[in-house]
Design a protein around this motif. Structure first.
Motif, short mmCIF file in Angstrom:
data_model
loop_
_atom_site.label_atom_id
_atom_site.label_comp_id
_atom_site.label_asym_id
_atom_site.label_seq_id
_atom_site.Cartn_x
_atom_site.Cartn_y
_atom_site.Cartn_z
N SER A 125 0.84 -1.21 0.00
CA SER A 125 0.00 0.00 0.00
C SER A 125 0.87 1.25 0.00
N ARG A 126 0.48 2.22 -0.81
CA ARG A 126 1.18 3.50 -0.86
C ARG A 126 0.38 4.50 -0.02
N LEU A 127 1.05 5.12 0.94
CA LEU A 127 0.39 5.99 1.89
C LEU A 127 0.60 7.45 1.51
N SER A 128 -0.36 8.29 1.87
CA SER A 128 -0.21 9.72 1.63
C SER A 128 1.01 10.25 2.36
N ARG A 129 1.84 10.97 1.68
CA ARG A 129 3.07 11.47 2.31
C ARG A 129 2.80 12.61 3.27
N THR A 130 1.69 13.34 3.11
CA THR A 130 1.41 14.46 3.99
C THR A 130 0.20 14.24 4.90
N ALA A 131 -0.65 13.25 4.59
CA ALA A 131 -1.85 13.03 5.39
C ALA A 131 -1.73 11.84 6.33
N SER A 132 -0.83 10.88 6.04
CA SER A 132 -0.67 9.71 6.90
C SER A 132 0.39 9.96 7.96
N ALA A 133 0.25 9.27 9.09
CA ALA A 133 1.24 9.41 10.17
C ALA A 133 2.62 9.00 9.69
N GLN A 134 2.69 7.89 8.94
CA GLN A 134 3.99 7.42 8.47
C GLN A 134 4.58 8.35 7.41
N GLY A 135 3.74 8.84 6.51
CA GLY A 135 4.22 9.78 5.51
C GLY A 135 4.82 11.02 6.14
N ARG A 136 4.19 11.49 7.20
CA ARG A 136 4.69 12.71 7.86
C ARG A 136 6.00 12.47 8.60
N VAL A 137 6.24 11.23 9.03
CA VAL A 137 7.55 10.92 9.62
C VAL A 137 8.65 11.14 8.59
N PHE A 141 11.87 13.86 8.71
CA PHE A 141 13.26 13.45 8.90
C PHE A 141 14.07 13.24 7.62
N LEU A 142 13.41 13.25 6.46
CA LEU A 142 14.16 13.24 5.21
C LEU A 142 14.45 14.67 4.79
N SER A 143 15.46 14.84 3.97
CA SER A 143 15.73 16.14 3.39
C SER A 143 14.60 16.52 2.45
N ALA A 144 14.26 17.80 2.42
CA ALA A 144 13.19 18.27 1.52
C ALA A 144 13.53 17.95 0.07
N ASP A 145 14.81 17.85 -0.25
CA ASP A 145 15.21 17.53 -1.63
C ASP A 145 14.84 16.10 -2.00
N ASP A 146 14.66 15.24 -0.98
CA ASP A 146 14.31 13.84 -1.24
C ASP A 146 12.81 13.63 -1.41
N ILE A 147 12.02 14.68 -1.18
CA ILE A 147 10.56 14.55 -1.23
C ILE A 147 10.01 15.55 -2.25
N PRO A 148 9.71 15.10 -3.45
CA PRO A 148 9.21 16.02 -4.48
C PRO A 148 7.96 16.76 -4.03
N GLY A 149 7.99 18.08 -4.14
CA GLY A 149 6.82 18.88 -3.82
C GLY A 149 6.65 19.22 -2.36
N LEU A 150 7.53 18.73 -1.49
CA LEU A 150 7.34 18.99 -0.06
C LEU A 150 7.46 20.47 0.27
N ALA A 151 8.42 21.16 -0.34
CA ALA A 151 8.58 22.59 -0.05
C ALA A 151 7.30 23.35 -0.34
N LEU A 154 4.64 22.46 2.33
CA LEU A 154 4.89 23.15 3.59
C LEU A 154 4.53 24.63 3.50
N ALA A 155 4.84 25.23 2.36
CA ALA A 155 4.53 26.65 2.18
C ALA A 155 3.02 26.89 2.16
N ALA A 156 2.27 25.90 1.70
CA ALA A 156 0.82 26.08 1.56
C ALA A 156 0.05 25.71 2.81
N SER A 157 0.66 25.02 3.77
CA SER A 157 -0.09 24.52 4.92
C SER A 157 0.63 24.81 6.22
N ALA A 158 0.09 25.73 7.01
CA ALA A 158 0.65 26.03 8.33
C ALA A 158 0.49 24.82 9.25
N GLU A 159 -0.61 24.08 9.09
CA GLU A 159 -0.84 22.90 9.92
C GLU A 159 0.24 21.85 9.67
#
Length: 245
Positions: A125-137, A141-151, A154-159
């Motif tokens: 199963s592929r989990l949401s990288r921003t909505a799942s507990a594991q995805g958020r881990v 702890f990964l570099s933002a460069d390793d996660i496409p679109g993370l920057a 983060l810029a779009a969601s204060a939560e």
């Protein structure tokens, strides 16, 4: 070899069946070239072709390769006994995920089959990288460069920014989707200074306590730290958390 990989990578859970035109577009080559590669992949059972609908899908050999890849990951075999012990301790489903370059993917799941009601999680199963507990881990702890679109996320969601900062401080992630009544908490597993997996407890909102300071969360963190130590890392900060690299 590179073109064959491009073809195989074109298939996703959202797009499990593709036409030759779609595969040709992903390759950026002629249709004749794409057809030549799809033919070779079909002969190796890496692709299937539905002649009636004219669509390709991944073949059965992919399942064997996937199983072999998972078996080759040391964290899976090392984490296994600790996951089983955690299931016995808390009587809930325990899941292990790794990062596949785009999101968290479940590589092992253990649960108590004696329970009348339990939450089952499918390996692969592929989990949401921003909505799942594991995805958020992984986001924490990964570099933002390793996660496409993370920057951008983060810029779009204060939560999300607040949650990622909290996970870095506490070493625990909690998530309760409002739509399905499932609650999960997750903790990181490291090798040296590198995050290599996330382990989670998954259950219902009535069986898994809310928050990151519950006995369940403490048990999860203890198990994750033991696995980290077994992988050869004992580098923790003054608060008992693993530093972000």
């Amino acid at each position: 070899m590179q073109r064959a990989a491009v073809i195989l990578n074109a298939f996703t859970p959202a797009r499990p069946r593709l036409s030759l035109n779609e595969l040709t577009a992903s390759l950026g080559t002629s249709k004749a070239t794409a057809h030549r590669y799809t033919k070779a992949l079909r002969e190796s059972n890496l692709l299937r072709y539905d002649e009636r609908e004219g669509l390709y899908s991944l073949g059965p050999q992919i399942l064997s390769l996937s199983a072999a890849a998972r078996a080759a990951m040391p964290v899976i075999s090392i984490a296994g006994p600790h996951m089983q012990q955690l299931v016995r301790e808390i009587d809930e489903t325990v899941v292990l995920s790794v990062w596949d370059g785009d999101t968290a993917v479940v590589v092992r799941a253990d649960d108590n089959t004696d329970r009348v009601i339990r939450v089952s999680v499918r390996t692969g199963s592929r989990l949401s990288r921003t909505a799942s507990a594991q995805g958020r881990v992984f986001c924490a702890f990964l570099s933002a460069d390793d996660i496409p679109g993370l920057a951008a996320d983060l810029a779009a969601s204060a939560e999300l920014r607040h949650e990622v900062d909290k996970i870095r401080r506490t070493g625990i992630s909690a998530n309760t989707p409002s739509v399905n009544g499932v609650r999960s908490i997750a903790a990181p597993i490291f090798r040296g200074n590198t995050l290599i997996a996330a382990m989670a407890i998954v259950g219902t909102t009535t069986s898994v306590p809310e928050g990151t300071d519950s006995p369940f969360a403490a048990a999860l963190q203890r198990a994750a730290k033991v696995i980290t130590a077994d992988l050869g890392s004992s580098i923790l900060d003054a608060n008992g958390h693993h530093p972000r690299r």
